[in-house]
Scaffold this active site. Sequence first.
Site, short mmCIF file in Angstrom:
data_model
loop_
_atom_site.label_atom_id
_atom_site.label_comp_id
_atom_site.label_asym_id
_atom_site.label_seq_id
_atom_site.Cartn_x
_atom_site.Cartn_y
_atom_site.Cartn_z
N SER A 184 0.83 -1.20 0.00
CA SER A 184 0.00 0.00 0.00
C SER A 184 0.87 1.26 0.00
O SER A 184 1.72 1.42 -0.87
CB SER A 184 -0.95 -0.04 1.20
OG SER A 184 -1.93 0.97 1.11
N ASP A 366 -8.12 -5.75 -6.27
CA ASP A 366 -7.93 -4.50 -5.52
C ASP A 366 -8.19 -3.32 -6.44
O ASP A 366 -7.54 -3.19 -7.48
CB ASP A 366 -6.51 -4.45 -4.97
CG ASP A 366 -6.16 -3.10 -4.34
OD1 ASP A 366 -7.08 -2.43 -3.84
OD2 ASP A 366 -4.97 -2.75 -4.35
N HIS A 419 -6.06 -6.06 -1.62
CA HIS A 419 -5.08 -4.99 -1.41
C HIS A 419 -3.87 -5.44 -0.60
O HIS A 419 -2.78 -4.89 -0.76
CB HIS A 419 -5.77 -3.82 -0.71
CG HIS A 419 -4.96 -2.58 -0.62
ND1 HIS A 419 -4.41 -1.95 -1.73
CD2 HIS A 419 -4.58 -1.82 0.46
CE1 HIS A 419 -3.74 -0.88 -1.34
NE2 HIS A 419 -3.81 -0.78 -0.03
#
Length: 441
Positions: A184, A366, A419
């Site tokens: 991320s 994601d 994610h």
Amino acid sequence: MANNNVYSVLKSLLLLLHLVFLSKQHVDSASIVKFLPGFEGPLPFELETGYIGVGEEEEVQLFYYFIKSERNPKEDPLLLWLTGGPGCSAISGLLYQNGPLAMKLDVYNGTLPSLVSTTYSWTKTSSMIFLDQPVGTGFSYSRTQLFNKPSDTGEAKRIHEFLQKWLGKHQEFSSNPFYVGGDSYSGLVVPATVQEISKGNCQCCNRPINLQGYVLGNPLTDCVYDCNYRVPFAHKMALISDELYESLKRTCRGEYVNVHPHDTECLKFVEEFNKLTNRVCERHILHSCCETETPSCYSYRFMLTTYWANDETVRKALQINKESIGEWTRCYRGIPYNHDIKSSVPYHMNNSIDGYRSLIYSGDHDIQVPFLGTQAWIRSLNYSIIDDWRPWMIKDQIAGYTTSYVNKMTFATVTGGGHTAEFTPKETFMMFQRWINGQPL
């Protein structure tokens, strides 16, 4: 009278030295943790927690969890894992993503939530440091008021300092292959950290770190790619119609964020896009956006972890300094922070030139950081392909698709992934294990 004054001064100096000595006792402290509240029996792995002081006066106290490899810690790689955010605790990696423990998803009844072992921890093949950073994250804190707020580039320097001091106190790991990893938002900080370590290795007075490369999952890299490719991703995943997609392409010309306020036609279609996707779970489009806190809800584990990490017996077991924080929060959004890296693409370029390996992987469900955007910025590097797009397999089943480049970069998708790694723990573990061992996916 004079003698009394001298005695008084000496006494004050001794007291001051004693206080300084005591203040240093929690700096660079480390504790072996054999039992954790909520986990039944002794831990089946070696866990160390502690603080490392960084800054001119070591005013910033960074908290870490260190877990030795469960295979061969003397020779296995050492991986520093940085959770995204910024401001999200290392517990996210430790208990949700790729660590050896997880929250047991029982209905909360007022007692301490339970922990269970995981099957696909990355510590099966590597030693791992999970770091609470920047300051104010998790159990990390500052002993003084900070005049320079944390930033992307500043964190790269602080993390480098942390590593130098940590390895200085754990010299038995100084020769192990070293990697930096994250997911991320760490897609901005990790490449900068790799570059900072690489530059430090070339300086005369620094102890070299045996840096070999880095690994990133669904990494935020550059909003030009990551944000704008949400629209074609939504179209490929049948979240928007062909007609809306064509209208967006025609009127916005690939620029779907920061649209000029006078471009009313583009704004109209972007608004329609947002209405169609605002109830989609961004981290994994097949998951529900829960409105009630039940164990089946993805975010339920966050609530359980909050109860667990704020329990006094847990803090005592982890040897948390009482100066650190009040209430622990999984992601603290109140940290003053300077987002000074707008694109980490140049860092990837520099790290490739310096010869470092990299694994970039994307869970293909994601929409926060869609795989299409990641593929686009990798293409912008213009590296030659040595192993073209192909499936990678686990026991004759497709686990994703991969491409390898001459610059030692490997890109991989994870089929059904989201994610972060916890959506497909087996697949991400097998992928990481092969890559870290120098094997093709």
